[in-house]
Write a protein that holds these residues in place. Structure first.
Motif, PDB file in Angstrom:
ATOM      1  N   LYS A  25       0.961  -1.190  -0.015  1.00  0.00           N
ATOM      2  CA  LYS A  25      -0.282   0.526  -0.176  1.00  0.00           C
ATOM      3  C   LYS A  25       0.656   1.668  -0.089  1.00  0.00           C
ATOM      4  O   LYS A  25       0.915   2.425   0.297  1.00  0.00           O
ATOM      5  N   LEU A  26       1.873   0.769  -0.403  1.00  0.00           N
ATOM      6  CA  LEU A  26       2.640   2.520  -0.409  1.00  0.00           C
ATOM      7  C   LEU A  26       2.632   2.240  -1.793  1.00  0.00           C
ATOM      8  O   LEU A  26       3.581   2.929  -2.604  1.00  0.00           O
ATOM      9  N   ASN A  27       1.276   3.150  -2.404  1.00  0.00           N
ATOM     10  CA  ASN A  27       0.648   4.210  -3.743  1.00  0.00           C
ATOM     11  C   ASN A  27       1.559   4.470  -4.500  1.00  0.00           C
ATOM     12  O   ASN A  27       1.704   5.091  -5.188  1.00  0.00           O
ATOM     13  N   ASP A  28       1.319   6.276  -3.773  1.00  0.00           N
ATOM     14  CA  ASP A  28       2.914   7.057  -4.239  1.00  0.00           C
ATOM     15  C   ASP A  28       3.595   6.489  -4.693  1.00  0.00           C
ATOM     16  O   ASP A  28       4.730   7.065  -5.698  1.00  0.00           O
ATOM     17  N   ALA A  29       4.946   6.090  -3.666  1.00  0.00           N
ATOM     18  CA  ALA A  29       6.044   5.253  -4.773  1.00  0.00           C
ATOM     19  C   ALA A  29       5.716   4.576  -5.147  1.00  0.00           C
ATOM     20  O   ALA A  29       6.840   5.211  -6.328  1.00  0.00           O
ATOM     21  N   ALA A  30       5.140   3.827  -6.058  1.00  0.00           N
ATOM     22  CA  ALA A  30       4.829   2.985  -6.950  1.00  0.00           C
ATOM     23  C   ALA A  30       4.390   3.617  -8.405  1.00  0.00           C
ATOM     24  O   ALA A  30       4.712   3.776  -9.093  1.00  0.00           O
ATOM     25  N   GLU A  31       3.602   5.041  -7.689  1.00  0.00           N
ATOM     26  CA  GLU A  31       3.295   6.322  -9.083  1.00  0.00           C
ATOM     27  C   GLU A  31       4.768   6.606  -9.084  1.00  0.00           C
ATOM     28  O   GLU A  31       4.666   6.466 -10.415  1.00  0.00           O
ATOM     29  N   ALA A  32       5.222   6.463  -8.537  1.00  0.00           N
ATOM     30  CA  ALA A  32       6.951   7.519  -8.551  1.00  0.00           C
ATOM     31  C   ALA A  32       7.710   7.115  -8.618  1.00  0.00           C
ATOM     32  O   ALA A  32       8.921   7.394  -9.579  1.00  0.00           O
ATOM     33  N   ARG A  53      15.425   9.111  -1.272  1.00  0.00           N
ATOM     34  CA  ARG A  53      13.671   9.508  -2.267  1.00  0.00           C
ATOM     35  C   ARG A  53      12.374   9.299  -2.769  1.00  0.00           C
ATOM     36  O   ARG A  53      11.493   9.729  -2.191  1.00  0.00           O
ATOM     37  N   LEU A  54      12.562   7.858  -2.648  1.00  0.00           N
ATOM     38  CA  LEU A  54      11.386   6.895  -2.868  1.00  0.00           C
ATOM     39  C   LEU A  54      10.325   7.471  -1.972  1.00  0.00           C
ATOM     40  O   LEU A  54       9.271   7.309  -1.858  1.00  0.00           O
ATOM     41  N   LEU A  55      10.964   6.637  -0.822  1.00  0.00           N
ATOM     42  CA  LEU A  55      10.221   7.262   0.422  1.00  0.00           C
ATOM     43  C   LEU A  55      10.026   8.459   0.939  1.00  0.00           C
ATOM     44  O   LEU A  55       9.058   8.365   2.023  1.00  0.00           O
ATOM     45  N   GLU A  56      10.813   9.225   0.964  1.00  0.00           N
ATOM     46  CA  GLU A  56      10.234  10.767   1.069  1.00  0.00           C
ATOM     47  C   GLU A  56       9.115  10.871   0.269  1.00  0.00           C
ATOM     48  O   GLU A  56       7.827  11.330   0.814  1.00  0.00           O
ATOM     49  N   ILE A  57       9.052  10.664  -1.217  1.00  0.00           N
ATOM     50  CA  ILE A  57       7.465  10.929  -1.541  1.00  0.00           C
ATOM     51  C   ILE A  57       6.379  10.173  -0.944  1.00  0.00           C
ATOM     52  O   ILE A  57       4.892  10.509  -0.845  1.00  0.00           O
ATOM     53  N   GLU A  58       6.816   8.594  -0.563  1.00  0.00           N
ATOM     54  CA  GLU A  58       5.221   8.355   0.312  1.00  0.00           C
ATOM     55  C   GLU A  58       4.633   8.637   1.707  1.00  0.00           C
ATOM     56  O   GLU A  58       3.586   9.204   1.342  1.00  0.00           O
ATOM     57  N   VAL A  59       5.730   9.463   2.579  1.00  0.00           N
ATOM     58  CA  VAL A  59       5.999   9.387   3.925  1.00  0.00           C
ATOM     59  C   VAL A  59       5.181  10.950   3.859  1.00  0.00           C
ATOM     60  O   VAL A  59       4.562  11.767   4.297  1.00  0.00           O
ATOM     61  N   GLU A  60       5.832  11.729   2.824  1.00  0.00           N
ATOM     62  CA  GLU A  60       5.211  13.435   2.284  1.00  0.00           C
ATOM     63  C   GLU A  60       3.080  13.143   1.879  1.00  0.00           C
ATOM     64  O   GLU A  60       2.948  13.875   2.421  1.00  0.00           O
ATOM     65  N   ALA A  61       3.301  12.252   0.507  1.00  0.00           N
ATOM     66  CA  ALA A  61       2.169  11.931   0.550  1.00  0.00           C
ATOM     67  C   ALA A  61       1.010  11.492   2.008  1.00  0.00           C
ATOM     68  O   ALA A  61      -0.031  11.698   2.112  1.00  0.00           O
ATOM     69  N   THR A  62       1.326  10.188   2.918  1.00  0.00           N
ATOM     70  CA  THR A  62       0.875  10.653   3.740  1.00  0.00           C
ATOM     71  C   THR A  62       1.053  11.279   4.609  1.00  0.00           C
ATOM     72  O   THR A  62      -0.602  11.281   5.092  1.00  0.00           O
ATOM     73  N   GLU A  63       2.044  12.141   5.109  1.00  0.00           N
ATOM     74  CA  GLU A  63       1.376  13.303   6.113  1.00  0.00           C
ATOM     75  C   GLU A  63       0.422  14.411   5.393  1.00  0.00           C
ATOM     76  O   GLU A  63      -0.680  14.384   5.618  1.00  0.00           O
ATOM     77  N   ALA A  64       0.430  14.167   3.836  1.00  0.00           N
ATOM     78  CA  ALA A  64      -0.770  15.410   3.726  1.00  0.00           C
ATOM     79  C   ALA A  64      -2.131  14.982   3.609  1.00  0.00           C
ATOM     80  O   ALA A  64      -3.061  15.498   3.687  1.00  0.00           O
ATOM     81  N   ARG A  65      -2.072  13.469   3.781  1.00  0.00           N
ATOM     82  CA  ARG A  65      -3.268  12.883   3.464  1.00  0.00           C
ATOM     83  C   ARG A  65      -3.596  12.677   5.367  1.00  0.00           C
ATOM     84  O   ARG A  65      -5.122  13.350   5.550  1.00  0.00           O
ATOM     85  N   LYS A  66      -3.041  12.482   6.297  1.00  0.00           N
ATOM     86  CA  LYS A  66      -3.270  12.886   7.347  1.00  0.00           C
ATOM     87  C   LYS A  66      -3.545  14.603   8.521  1.00  0.00           C
ATOM     88  O   LYS A  66      -4.493  14.118   9.086  1.00  0.00           O
ATOM     89  N   LEU A  67      -2.985  14.953   7.251  1.00  0.00           N
ATOM     90  CA  LEU A  67      -2.988  16.989   7.806  1.00  0.00           C
ATOM     91  C   LEU A  67      -4.522  16.701   7.043  1.00  0.00           C
ATOM     92  O   LEU A  67      -5.895  17.459   7.736  1.00  0.00           O
TER      93      LEU A  67
END
Length: 269
Positions: A25-32, A53-67
């Motif tokens: 379920k690391l969908n943003d990382a998969a997309e990037a 960098r790949l995991l940073e993209i996933e973390v940023e997307a997760t934080e944005a969803r949580k916010l």
């Protein structure tokens, strides 16, 4: 033109990697993934740097969803931040106190904040700005008016959901109760408000805005015992910000009117 076994292997490995990311379920990382691999080749990034960098993209997307989820839950009526408040226009506000409250240290020890003053002086704007800061910092916040809270508690009691309702209001790290005293509470409203405050006592922080001076609570809410008990819990750990300056809201309306008038005069001339 034939495809080499190595190219087939790399293509299969790429698809497998995307599949692994999607399965986890690391969908943003998969997309990037494709973009990051291209960037790694172009910039000659190390394997570690590319993975970071790949995991940073996933973390940023997760934080944005949580916010976004915290923002939806908070139900803040406006997007005000402390930067939007003009302290020079409202001399009745203790700016040093507000700046200290904005550090959110009060949430660490479950302290409360009471904004007391007449209508229009900026109590709601300041409470929303502090709520916004708490949301951005990762805290669960919920905004309601005193009348809405009383109505929800009354409805929950009628429907047999009282305990569920109390758990809901006990949950947020910061509960903002706006406009206490502006509208008369129903017969059981003061009792419901007390029980919410009591549920949160020494556990979570509450911001309360009111136009009723603390000395007048007993008369305003019709039950001296409940008012005293509520104040006892609210004030045990609390900052009280009395605001007695000019109407902040009316000043804002006046500034807008002046700007419109200047614009009209400029077009006429």
């Amino acid at each position: 033109m034939s495809t080499s076994p190595m190219q087939v292997s790399e293509a299969r490995r790429f698809q497998q990697l995307r599949g692994h990311l999607s399965y986890l379920k690391l969908n943003d990382a998969a997309e990037a993934l494709n973009r990051v691999l291209d960037q790694a080749r172009t910039e000659r990034m190390s394997l570690t740097a590319a993975l970071e960098r790949l995991l940073e993209i996933e973390v940023e997307a997760t934080e944005a969803r949580k916010l976004a989820a915290r923002e939806r839950f908070a139900c803040l009526p406006e997007s005000w931040t402390l930067a939007d408040f003009d302290f020079a226009a409202q001399p009745g506000v203790d700016e040093k106190l507000i700046r200290d409250l904005a550090t959110l240290r009060s949430l660490d020890d479950a302290s409360n904040v009471l904004f007391v003053g007449p209508s229009g002086v900026g109590k709601t704007m300041l409470s929303v700005a502090l709520g916004r800061a708490a949301v951005d910092a990762g805290h669960r916040v919920y905004f309601t008016t005193a009348a809405e809270l009383a109505a929800k508690c009354h409805k929950a009691a009628l429907e047999g959901r009282w305990k569920t309702c109390m758990r809901f209001f006990a949950g947020p790290n910061l509960l903002i109760i706006d406009e206490l005293g502006y509208l008369p509470l129903p017969e059981d409203g003061a009792s419901a408000l007390f029980q919410v405050i009591n549920q949160r006592y020494l556990k979570s922080s509450t911001i309360l805005t009111t136009n009723v001076g603390i000395a007048d609570w007993a008369g305003a809410f019709g039950d001296a015992t409940v008012a005293a008990a509520m104040l006892d819990r609210l004030l045990h750990r609390a900052a009280v910000a009395g605001i007695d300056g000019p109407s902040y809201r009316l000043r804002g309306h006046q500034n807008q009117a002046d700007a419109m008038r200047k614009g009209v005069n400029a077009r006429v001339s």
